[in-house]
Design a protein around this motif. Structure first.
Motif, mmCIF file in Angstrom:
data_model
loop_
_atom_site.group_PDB
_atom_site.id
_atom_site.type_symbol
_atom_site.label_atom_id
_atom_site.label_comp_id
_atom_site.label_asym_id
_atom_site.label_seq_id
_atom_site.Cartn_x
_atom_site.Cartn_y
_atom_site.Cartn_z
ATOM 1 N N VAL A 69 0.860 -1.180 0.000
ATOM 2 C CA VAL A 69 0.000 0.000 0.000
ATOM 3 C C VAL A 69 0.896 1.228 0.000
ATOM 4 O O VAL A 69 1.958 1.219 0.615
ATOM 5 N N SER A 70 0.498 2.269 -0.695
ATOM 6 C CA SER A 70 1.234 3.523 -0.602
ATOM 7 C C SER A 70 0.665 4.345 0.546
ATOM 8 O O SER A 70 -0.511 4.711 0.529
ATOM 9 N N GLY A 71 1.508 4.635 1.524
ATOM 10 C CA GLY A 71 1.072 5.449 2.665
ATOM 11 C C GLY A 71 1.137 6.934 2.360
ATOM 12 O O GLY A 71 0.659 7.752 3.137
ATOM 13 N N ALA A 72 1.731 7.289 1.216
ATOM 14 C CA ALA A 72 1.848 8.692 0.813
ATOM 15 C C ALA A 72 0.967 8.924 -0.411
ATOM 16 O O ALA A 72 0.622 7.990 -1.119
ATOM 17 N N GLY A 73 0.628 10.163 -0.638
ATOM 18 C CA GLY A 73 -0.155 10.514 -1.816
ATOM 19 C C GLY A 73 0.720 10.571 -3.061
ATOM 20 O O GLY A 73 1.923 10.846 -2.973
ATOM 21 N N HIS A 74 0.124 10.317 -4.224
ATOM 22 C CA HIS A 74 0.841 10.386 -5.505
ATOM 23 C C HIS A 74 -0.109 10.857 -6.593
ATOM 24 O O HIS A 74 -1.324 10.705 -6.476
ATOM 25 N N ASP A 75 0.474 11.361 -7.693
ATOM 26 C CA ASP A 75 -0.334 11.796 -8.834
ATOM 27 C C ASP A 75 -1.271 10.690 -9.325
ATOM 28 O O ASP A 75 -2.337 10.982 -9.866
ATOM 29 N N ALA A 76 -0.848 9.428 -9.146
ATOM 30 C CA ALA A 76 -1.677 8.304 -9.617
ATOM 31 C C ALA A 76 -3.076 8.353 -8.998
ATOM 32 O O ALA A 76 -4.043 7.929 -9.623
ATOM 33 N N GLN A 77 -3.206 8.868 -7.782
ATOM 34 C CA GLN A 77 -4.529 8.899 -7.151
ATOM 35 C C GLN A 77 -5.441 9.910 -7.846
ATOM 36 O O GLN A 77 -6.668 9.744 -7.856
ATOM 37 N N ILE A 78 -4.858 10.956 -8.406
ATOM 38 C CA ILE A 78 -5.634 11.941 -9.158
ATOM 39 C C ILE A 78 -5.976 11.371 -10.534
ATOM 40 O O ILE A 78 -7.130 11.420 -10.980
ATOM 41 N N MET A 79 -4.976 10.818 -11.210
ATOM 42 C CA MET A 79 -5.187 10.269 -12.556
ATOM 43 C C MET A 79 -6.222 9.145 -12.527
ATOM 44 O O MET A 79 -6.949 8.935 -13.492
ATOM 45 N N ALA A 80 -6.285 8.420 -11.401
ATOM 46 C CA ALA A 80 -7.228 7.307 -11.281
ATOM 47 C C ALA A 80 -8.679 7.785 -11.379
ATOM 48 O O ALA A 80 -9.578 6.993 -11.649
ATOM 49 N N GLY A 81 -8.916 9.066 -11.177
ATOM 50 C CA GLY A 81 -10.260 9.608 -11.322
ATOM 51 C C GLY A 81 -10.730 9.628 -12.771
ATOM 52 O O GLY A 81 -11.912 9.795 -13.046
ATOM 53 N N ARG A 82 -9.769 9.493 -13.694
ATOM 54 C CA ARG A 82 -10.100 9.617 -15.110
ATOM 55 C C ARG A 82 -9.808 8.355 -15.916
ATOM 56 O O ARG A 82 -10.369 8.138 -16.973
ATOM 57 N N MET A 83 -8.891 7.510 -15.410
ATOM 58 C CA MET A 83 -8.438 6.351 -16.203
ATOM 59 C C MET A 83 -7.838 5.313 -15.260
ATOM 60 O O MET A 83 -7.530 5.620 -14.114
#
Ligand SMILES: [Zn+2]
Length: 430
Positions: free
Chosen positions: A364-378
């Motif tokens: 699990v990633s305990g930190a935030g990453h751009d992937a969490q934003i991109m996951a909203g779209r793809m």
């Protein structure tokens, strides 16, 4: 595991040469800093231009076309020969925290270009376009808000965000104009309508892979988190003359909560609970503390588990406060949902690592990453690279060359397997 397919991408000699090139690129980009003797590159700082020039030159050698979008993301694109091919996004961020290491963010961007190079001639034959992204802002240093770069791709940069000011009073929109960018082109920063997915390689920034003896790991989810300010209000009084039963000790109540948070998180798998800040007033050795403010940070990859834990901790704080005649109030500061990574893309990453003869734990990633934003779209996926000593956001941040090479091997094979699945899907629907 030795049945190496014919893919030119996976030539070992080439990959060790590329690994050296990746590490040299990270060294070179570390010299582009706003401060001497350390790495500091906030959103749209002047040295960003040198970073862009360096990576654009590499993209040009690879036959890619590069632009900088309206919020300053560097975007290098390699088209597919297939008409109306979807776009696969590869990348990470180019901004840094103050006094940063060389690899947080930058490594993932550099590896994006290296993967295009690793695929060599095949890259131009893929059934998807590749766009390497160097996000302009992920760390949230300049404006206290993270992910300005990736938010532009998913269309969530709004006026409220653009009107935020930095400590010098410069609004986001002015920083963008000052860099020579045009907000009128914001819509053009959005991701392509037919996006195949987003793949980010990032250093782990923690000790899990090192503990497991793994070069790389597949991220299962990015944790959800709650951050709160907790306020305990009792009564300050004389430490010598106030009998114990008559005290209203705010710090004693808060201390029970802190210990309870540690106990709960140690006992609950996947839960992290932290009190990182505490202030007790009036703050004298001979005065019973009357007022305490502390932080509470609760994280879990499962939103329901996080909520249950948070409710339990708030109930504990309430109980311990009322047992001492102390008032308790919790003030929510931030809530972010957990973001699971795409199951099909994760499966391909596991397959790629397996074929490369690597162990491939999920974490699990305990930190935030751009992937969490991109996951909203793809569909989004992440591969973590081992962080020696778990060290990050620190100038001594390191990577092992063999781990970077492992990431290249897994990444290159992932891209090939993804191409096969896209072709199979096209045939099935034809
Ligand atoms: Zn990062």
């Amino acid at each position: 595991m030795n049945d190496q397919p014919q893919e030119a991408a996976l030539q070992r000699d080439g990959l060790s040469r590329l690994t050296a090139e990746v590490l040299a690129a990270c060294d070179a980009l570390a010299c582009q800093s706003e401060v001497e003797g350390g790495i500091s590159r906030p959103f749209l700082c002047p040295t960003t231009r040198q970073v862009h020039a360096f990576l654009s030159a590499w993209a040009t050698r690879l036959g890619m076309t590069t632009r900088v979008d309206a919020v300053g993301n560097l975007r290098s694109r390699l088209e597919s020969p297939v008409p109306n091919a979807p776009t696969l996004y590869l990348g990470s961020h180019l901004d840094t925290v103050p006094n940063a290491g060389k690899y947080d963010g930058v490594l993932g961007v550099v590896l994006g270009y290296a993967l295009v190079e690793a695929l060599a001639d095949q890259a131009a034959e893929l059934p998807y376009a590749i766009e390497v992204l160097g996000f302009s802002e992920e760390e949230g240093v300049r404006y206290g808000v993270s992910f300005i770069g990736s938010r532009a791709l998913v269309g969530t940069v709004d006026d409220a965000l653009l009107d935020l000011t930095d400590p010098e009073g410069v609004r986001v929109r002015d920083a963008i104009g000052g860099f020579g960018l045009d907000l009128a082109e914001l819509a053009g920063a959005e991701a392509a309508p037919n996006s195949l997915g987003y793949f980010e390689i990032h250093i782990e920034q923690g000790p899990v892979l090192q503990d497991l003896g793994a070069e790389v790991g597949v991220v299962s989810a990015i944790v959800g988190q709650d951050r709160l300010s907790l306020h305990f209000t009792g009564r300050a009084s004389h430490a010598g003359t106030t009998p114990m039963p008559l005290r209203r000790d705010a710090l004693a109540a808060a201390a029970r909560l802190i210990v309870g948070a540690e106990d709960l998180a140690r006992a609950a798998p996947g839960l992290a609970a932290t009190v990182g800040m505490i202030e007790a007033r009036p703050g004298a050795g001979n005065v019973v503390p009357g007022e305490v403010t502390c932080s509470l940070d609760v994280r879990h990859a499962d939103d329901a588990a996080r909520r249950v834990a948070l409710d339990e901790l708030l109930a504990l704080a309430e109980r311990e406060a009322s047992a001492r005649g102390v008032e308790f109030r919790a003030e929510p500061r931030m809530t972010e949902r957990a973001v699971p990574m795409s199951a099909p893309l994760r499966a391909l990453l596991h397959q790629a690592a397996e074929e490369e003869g690597l162990v491939h734990p999920e974490l699990v990633s305990g930190a935030g990453h751009d992937a969490q934003i991109m996951a909203g779209r793809m569909p989004a996926a992440m591969l973590f690279v081992r962080s020696p000593n778990g060290l990050s956001h620190h100038p001594d941040e390191q990577v092992n060359p063999q781990d970077v090479e492992a990431a290249l091997r897994v990444g290159a094979r992932f891209l090939v397997r993804l191409a096969e699945s896209v072709r199979a899907g096209a045939e099935a629907s034809a």
